[in-house]
Design an enzyme around this catalytic site. Structure first.
Site, mmCIF file in Angstrom:
data_model
loop_
_atom_site.group_PDB
_atom_site.id
_atom_site.type_symbol
_atom_site.label_atom_id
_atom_site.label_comp_id
_atom_site.label_asym_id
_atom_site.label_seq_id
_atom_site.Cartn_x
_atom_site.Cartn_y
_atom_site.Cartn_z
ATOM 1 N N SER A 54 0.845 -1.185 0.000
ATOM 2 C CA SER A 54 0.000 0.000 0.000
ATOM 3 C C SER A 54 0.888 1.245 0.000
ATOM 4 C CB SER A 54 -0.967 -0.048 1.182
ATOM 5 O OG SER A 54 -1.969 0.926 1.083
ATOM 6 N N ARG A 91 -12.618 6.305 8.593
ATOM 7 C CA ARG A 91 -12.103 4.941 8.548
ATOM 8 C C ARG A 91 -13.157 3.971 8.021
ATOM 9 N NH1 ARG A 91 -7.783 1.766 7.811
ATOM 10 N NH2 ARG A 91 -7.922 -0.187 8.961
ATOM 11 N N ASP A 144 -8.553 -4.904 -6.577
ATOM 12 C CA ASP A 144 -8.094 -3.752 -5.792
ATOM 13 C C ASP A 144 -8.516 -2.458 -6.498
ATOM 14 O OD1 ASP A 144 -6.747 -1.843 -4.319
ATOM 15 O OD2 ASP A 144 -4.857 -2.928 -4.265
ATOM 16 N N HIS A 154 -8.225 -4.530 -1.914
ATOM 17 C CA HIS A 154 -6.947 -3.997 -1.444
ATOM 18 C C HIS A 154 -6.439 -4.717 -0.209
ATOM 19 C CE1 HIS A 154 -3.762 -1.077 -1.157
ATOM 20 N NE2 HIS A 154 -4.134 -0.710 0.056
#
Length: 373
Positions: free
Chosen positions: A162, A234, A325, A354
């Protein structure tokens, strides 16, 4: 000084397996690309396995935005959970600590022991909103200073996933003589537009929380910080990092059509809980700093082009991506492999999106072993 409204690790908390090195004292600060200096800078890291006498067996692993240095080992004082790559780091595992000395560094600008907004400046005040903007290259400068302090001149391998992959790539571009092998997992040479859009929305959610107070909330009573905005940011990113197929397997299927209210309630509760969990272990100001760094994360920044930067890599390189992803799509990994001489792209079939490198580490394991040699 004990700060409120933050999940940051703070001095006085159990250190766990963290170790700390001040790489830049106040009198010799770290010069940043934004034109400011940052000091003192302390870098926190964890390591496993013995360093060879010639220091040739060191492996650097660079974590994603909200993950920390505790990549291996049990939960315990100082560590809320077991290592996030526990199945891949240890004796006989892909990063075999009988052979290699594995080092995982907490992000500069983060909140797990390395200097960040919840750290204290030279006068003993929390940086908070005064913490400067960072570039990926600034973070790697601090990591290189830590490597120097450890006496590691060249890494046997550098591994990043990432946004940690952007730092791993920067190591190989700016310091090719210090990186022998390179593994980039779910990473990109630049921030893609859809990913930038997600980051912008997350930043707005945090900053528009009425309890954000411009980042100056550490001195307020506990419970008066931007919990709602941080948690929603989040929750939003967690939802997008999965896939429709993954969520259907967990919360839907035929039941999604037959009992939609119950499925919606369970899904909503789960997604919102992920946001609350991050608030408990992370810091809102660090989230801003690191997300803004991710927005500016193009290896071509300050260079002629992305292509010119990738051409500087001399490390033996493998690139791993996931078919589903959306944050760093397979086209991003193909771009990396096309631009790095001799690199190979491995696009793995999975419905995990992801989070494939976290939820299914066994998918990454063969390529991690291949990289280690």
């Amino acid at each position: 000084m004990r700060l409120n409204n933050t999940g940051a690790w703070q001095p006085g908390d159990p250190p766990g397996n963290r170790r700390f090195i001040t790489t830049h004292p106040a009198e010799a600060p770290l010069p940043l690309r934004c034109g400011r200096n940052l000091g003192p800078v302390t870098m926190a890291y964890e390591s496993w396995g013995a360093l060879a006498p010639d220091r040739s067996n060191a492996v650097l692993i660079l974590p994603p935005l909200t993950m920390n240095s505790h990549a291996a080992g049990p939960a315990g004082p100082g560590h809320r959970a077991e290592g996030w790559w526990n199945s891949l780091i240890g004796p006989g595992k892909a990063v075999d600590t009988n052979r290699f000395h594995a080092v995982v560094i907490n992000n500069l600008g983060g909140c797990d022991g390395s200097t960040g907004p919840a750290s204290l400046d030279a006068e003993g005040r929390p940086w908070a909103s005064r913490f400067p903007a960072l570039e990926i290259r600034d973070q790697v400068d601090a990591e290189a200073a830590l490597a120097d302090a450890l006496g590691i001149e060249r890494w046997h391998a550098v591994v990043g996933m990432s946004i940690g992959g952007a730092r791993a790539l920067e190591w190989a571009v700016s310091r090719p003589d210090r990186v022998e092998r390179l593994l980039l997992v779910a990473a990109a040479a630049r921030t893609w537009i859809e990913q930038a859009g997600q980051l912008h929305i997350e930043l707005e959610l945090i900053q528009r929380d009425p309890h954000f107070h411009g980042g100056e909330f550490y001195h307020l009573p506990e419970g008066c910080g931007p919990r709602t905005g941080s948690a929603l940011a989040r929750s939003f990113s967690h939802m997008r990092y999965g896939t429709e197929s993954y969520w259907q397997d967990r919360f839907g299927g035929e039941a999604w059509n037959q009992d939609p209210d119950g499925c919606h309630d369970r899904f909503r509760a789960y997604v919102l809980a992920q946001g609350d969990k991050l608030w408990e272990r992370f810091d809102a100001n660090s989230n801003l700093v690191l997300s803004e760094t991710a927005l500016r994360a193009t290896v071509g920044r300050g260079r002629a082009s992305v292509e010119d930067a990738l051409a500087q890599v001399t490390a033996r390189t493998h690139v791993v991506g996931f078919t589903t992803d959306r944050a760093y799509p397979p086209a991003a990994q193909r771009e990396l492999a096309a631009g790095i001489k001799g690199a190979t792209a491995h696009i793995l079939e999975t419905d995990l999106g992801h989070y494939g490198f976290m939820l299914a580490p066994h998918l990454v394991e063969p390529y991690l072993r291949l990289t280690m040699g």
